[in-house]
Design an enzyme around this catalytic site. Structure first.
Site, PDB file in Angstrom:
ATOM      1  N   HIS A 232     -64.483 -29.689 -12.732  1.00  0.00           N
ATOM      2  CA  HIS A 232     -63.717 -29.262 -13.910  1.00  0.00           C
ATOM      3  C   HIS A 232     -64.204 -27.909 -14.416  1.00  0.00           C
ATOM      4  CE1 HIS A 232     -60.913 -29.870 -17.157  1.00  0.00           C
ATOM      5  NE2 HIS A 232     -61.847 -29.617 -18.061  1.00  0.00           N
TER       6      HIS A 232
ATOM      7  N   HIS B 227     -62.796 -24.186 -16.508  1.00  0.00           N
ATOM      8  CA  HIS B 227     -61.868 -23.186 -17.057  1.00  0.00           C
ATOM      9  C   HIS B 227     -62.622 -21.878 -16.909  1.00  0.00           C
ATOM     10  CE1 HIS B 227     -59.856 -26.635 -18.901  1.00  0.00           C
ATOM     11  NE2 HIS B 227     -60.981 -26.953 -19.505  1.00  0.00           N
TER      12      HIS B 227
ATOM     13  N   ARG C 149     -62.467 -24.593 -30.581  1.00  0.00           N
ATOM     14  CA  ARG C 149     -61.202 -24.352 -29.881  1.00  0.00           C
ATOM     15  C   ARG C 149     -60.459 -23.158 -30.487  1.00  0.00           C
ATOM     16  NH1 ARG C 149     -56.104 -28.406 -29.175  1.00  0.00           N
ATOM     17  NH2 ARG C 149     -55.844 -27.821 -31.356  1.00  0.00           N
TER      18      ARG C 149
ATOM     19  N   TYR D 141     -55.006 -22.738 -17.232  1.00  0.00           N
ATOM     20  CA  TYR D 141     -53.882 -22.769 -18.177  1.00  0.00           C
ATOM     21  C   TYR D 141     -53.526 -21.453 -18.862  1.00  0.00           C
ATOM     22  CZ  TYR D 141     -57.497 -23.592 -21.773  1.00  0.00           C
ATOM     23  OH  TYR D 141     -58.588 -23.503 -22.592  1.00  0.00           O
TER      24      TYR D 141
ATOM     25  N   HIS E 275     -52.212 -30.969 -19.206  1.00  0.00           N
ATOM     26  CA  HIS E 275     -53.414 -30.596 -19.954  1.00  0.00           C
ATOM     27  C   HIS E 275     -54.073 -31.794 -20.623  1.00  0.00           C
ATOM     28  CE1 HIS E 275     -55.818 -29.223 -23.407  1.00  0.00           C
ATOM     29  NE2 HIS E 275     -56.121 -28.210 -22.620  1.00  0.00           N
TER      30      HIS E 275
ATOM     31  N   ARG F 278     -51.909 -34.836 -25.440  1.00  0.00           N
ATOM     32  CA  ARG F 278     -51.488 -34.041 -26.603  1.00  0.00           C
ATOM     33  C   ARG F 278     -50.488 -32.974 -26.174  1.00  0.00           C
ATOM     34  NH1 ARG F 278     -56.189 -31.217 -27.521  1.00  0.00           N
ATOM     35  NH2 ARG F 278     -57.534 -32.418 -26.157  1.00  0.00           N
TER      36      ARG F 278
ATOM     37  N   GLU G 294     -61.362 -37.195 -25.300  1.00  0.00           N
ATOM     38  CA  GLU G 294     -62.609 -36.445 -25.427  1.00  0.00           C
ATOM     39  C   GLU G 294     -63.157 -36.536 -26.845  1.00  0.00           C
ATOM     40  OE1 GLU G 294     -62.124 -32.315 -24.512  1.00  0.00           O
ATOM     41  OE2 GLU G 294     -64.271 -31.906 -24.544  1.00  0.00           O
TER      42      GLU G 294
ATOM     43  N   HIS H 184     -63.431 -36.171 -18.964  1.00  0.00           N
ATOM     44  CA  HIS H 184     -64.150 -36.644 -20.160  1.00  0.00           C
ATOM     45  C   HIS H 184     -64.025 -38.168 -20.295  1.00  0.00           C
ATOM     46  CE1 HIS H 184     -64.603 -32.464 -21.018  1.00  0.00           C
ATOM     47  NE2 HIS H 184     -63.331 -32.289 -21.279  1.00  0.00           N
TER      48      HIS H 184
ATOM     49  N   ASP I  58     -66.892 -27.289 -16.877  1.00  0.00           N
ATOM     50  CA  ASP I  58     -65.906 -27.162 -17.945  1.00  0.00           C
ATOM     51  C   ASP I  58     -65.960 -25.809 -18.655  1.00  0.00           C
ATOM     52  OD1 ASP I  58     -64.102 -27.629 -19.966  1.00  0.00           O
ATOM     53  OD2 ASP I  58     -64.984 -29.477 -20.690  1.00  0.00           O
TER      54      ASP I  58
END
Ligand code: NGQ
Ligand code: ZN
Length: 455
Positions: free
Chosen positions: A56, A58, A82, A121, A205, A208, A234, A268, A319
């Site tokens: 995982h 990003h 975030r 993403y 994703h 949500r 998560e 997660h 991650d």
């Protein structure tokens, strides 16, 4: 054909002696033969094991590492982090993404990862429009994987909503916006890049950001074997939102509405009730655990012990890349459980009592499934992806094979990864990445540009 003679090598059944490892020009293992005589002219190494899968990533978030560790005015949380991450993502260009990813991948290689699954993403430009090449940014990350020499599973991300109940995206999420048709188009554009080092899957994703209907639509148009990854459960707030909107917790809701099987990686899956633990383990899906990021973001602790008892599969990922080290992920995975249960040696079984071996082998198996590529062990037919450890380091010199991974995973902070072979190519030699100079120079330029953009 090329070969290496390992005095000790970690094979699927455990550590074996005098292992003759042979691979072909395409980077596939041809034969792995224990108890062999050292053939003339074949180089020898002391300690050899399969490279780890980082399930995982990003990649762009690497450049944010260490820059969000200052307390804000109110309480800080996953959600305030975030917001900072979204702000960072606003100005980044495809060139930046490629340079950051190359740096990250070179670091991952030096610390024992030979494959990565990129949960990708940032797919639109700064104005929120699709690039002329729909897979522009994904192609950049794949290009970075080639220049660094890591195997990759590219997972274009389906991202349509800001929250449960199909809430409209916020402006700061505009660069991420994709619907089912966009994703299928991006996946189709990536098709020519698929090869022994490169696979393409898909990633809704989260519950949500993607609806069950969209997930069904995308999976209906993809070959069955392609990996599917999703962020799930998560944060407690996500569990509460799921309960409020659907009447079920996220993992339960997903499993009740879609067939979750071994092609799935649930990233997660931190907050599970007993029924979800059992159902997830029985599904054959991989729990994608990212202990350093989960710690950094204040997520919580995965219920590892009951999950392993139920036969669950797991792998590790870095991650947000607050760490680039497979050792640190595994160490945190075990230490979190020790602190939680006030016991020692939690990740073990009656057939594998060595925690380091249990964790490395378990994360390899789960990681290989999540990657959907021919990796995860030193076996004929799989990719020639291996690590040579520094057998002369005081932590490893002269110790028995059964203590190698205990020492490697738990003792000290020196990097004991000496050489790394990926797909039959040496990409790390004597602790240094073969293209480190150029990759890091470019990365530093990008950081300078990003700092200017922000000030
Ligand atoms: C991500 N990261 O997609 O980068 C997420 C944050 C979200 C982690 N979950 C965004 N660690 O989950 O909404
Ligand atoms: Zn993530």
């Amino acid at each position: 054909m090329s070969a290496l003679f390992a005095r000790h090598a970690l094979l699927p059944e455990g550590w074996r002696r005098d292992v003759h490892i042979e691979w072909n020009i395409d980077g596939d293992l041809l034969a792995v033969t224990p108890d062999a005589a050292q053939p003339h002219g074949v180089p020898a190494a002391d300690l050899v094991m399969p490279g780890m899968v980082n399930l995982h990533s990003h990649a762009f978030q690497r450049a944010l590492g260490g820059l969000t560790e200052t307390a804000g005015e109110g309480p800080d949380s996953f959600w305030t982090w975030r917001d900072l991450m979204y702000r960072f993502a606003r100005s980044i260009t495809p060139e930046h993404i490629e340079a950051i990813a190359a740096q990250l991948f070179s670091e991952c290689l030096r610390h024992g990862y030979t494959s990565v699954c990129e949960f990708h993403y940032v797919q639109r430009d700064q104005q929120g429009a699709m690039y002329a090449r729909p897979a522009e940014t994904a192609e950049r990350v794949v290009a970075a994987s080639k220049s660094a020499g890591i195997g990759i599973t590219m997972l274009p991300v389906l991202y349509s909503y800001a929250g449960f109940g199909e809430q409209p995206l916020k402006p700061e999420q505009n660069r991420f916006r994709t619907d089912a048709a966009d994703i299928l188009r991006i996946i189709e554009s990536l098709e020519p890049l698929r090869d022994a080092q490169t696979e393409v899957g898909v990633a809704p994703h989260s519950l949500r950001a993607a609806s069950i209907g969209q997930v069904r639509e995308v999976l209906g148009s993809l070959p069955d074997k392609r990996p599917v990854h999703i962020h799930i459960a998560e944060q407690q707030a996500e569990v509460q939102q799921s309960l409020a909107q659907t009447g079920a917790r996220p993992v339960r809701y997903l499993m009740d509405n879609i067939e979750v099987n071994a092609r799935w990686c649930l990233v997660h899956a931190t907050h599970l009730d007993d029924g979800e633990v059992a159902a997830l383990a029985a599904s054959g899906a991989v729990a994608g655990l990212c202990p350093t990021t989960e710690a950094n973001l204040g997520d919580g602790l995965f219920p590892l012990e009951p999950f392993l008892k139920a036969g669950g599969r797991f792998g590790i990922g870095s991650d947000s890349h607050i760490s680039q080290s497979a050792v640190e992920e595994l160490r945190w995975l075990e230490y979190g459980q020790r602190l939680l249960h006030q016991r020692r040696n939690v990740a073990a079984s009656s057939t594998q009592r060595n925690v380091g071996d249990f964790l490395w082998q378990g994360a390899l198996q789960g990681g290989a499934l999540a990657a959907g590529r021919r990796v995860g062990s030193l076996s004929a037919g799989l990719r020639a992806d291996l690590l040579v450890l520094d057998g002369e380091h005081p932590n490893l010199d002269g110790i028995g094979a059964s203590d190698v991974l205990g020492s490697f995973v738990f003792c000290g902070n020196d990097n004991l990864v000496k050489d790394v072979l990926v797909g039959g190519r040496w990409v790390v030699r004597d602790g240094a990445h073969v293209a480190q100079g150029a990759i890091t120079q470019r990365y530093k330029q990008v950081l300078t540009e990003l700092r200017k953009l922000r000030s």
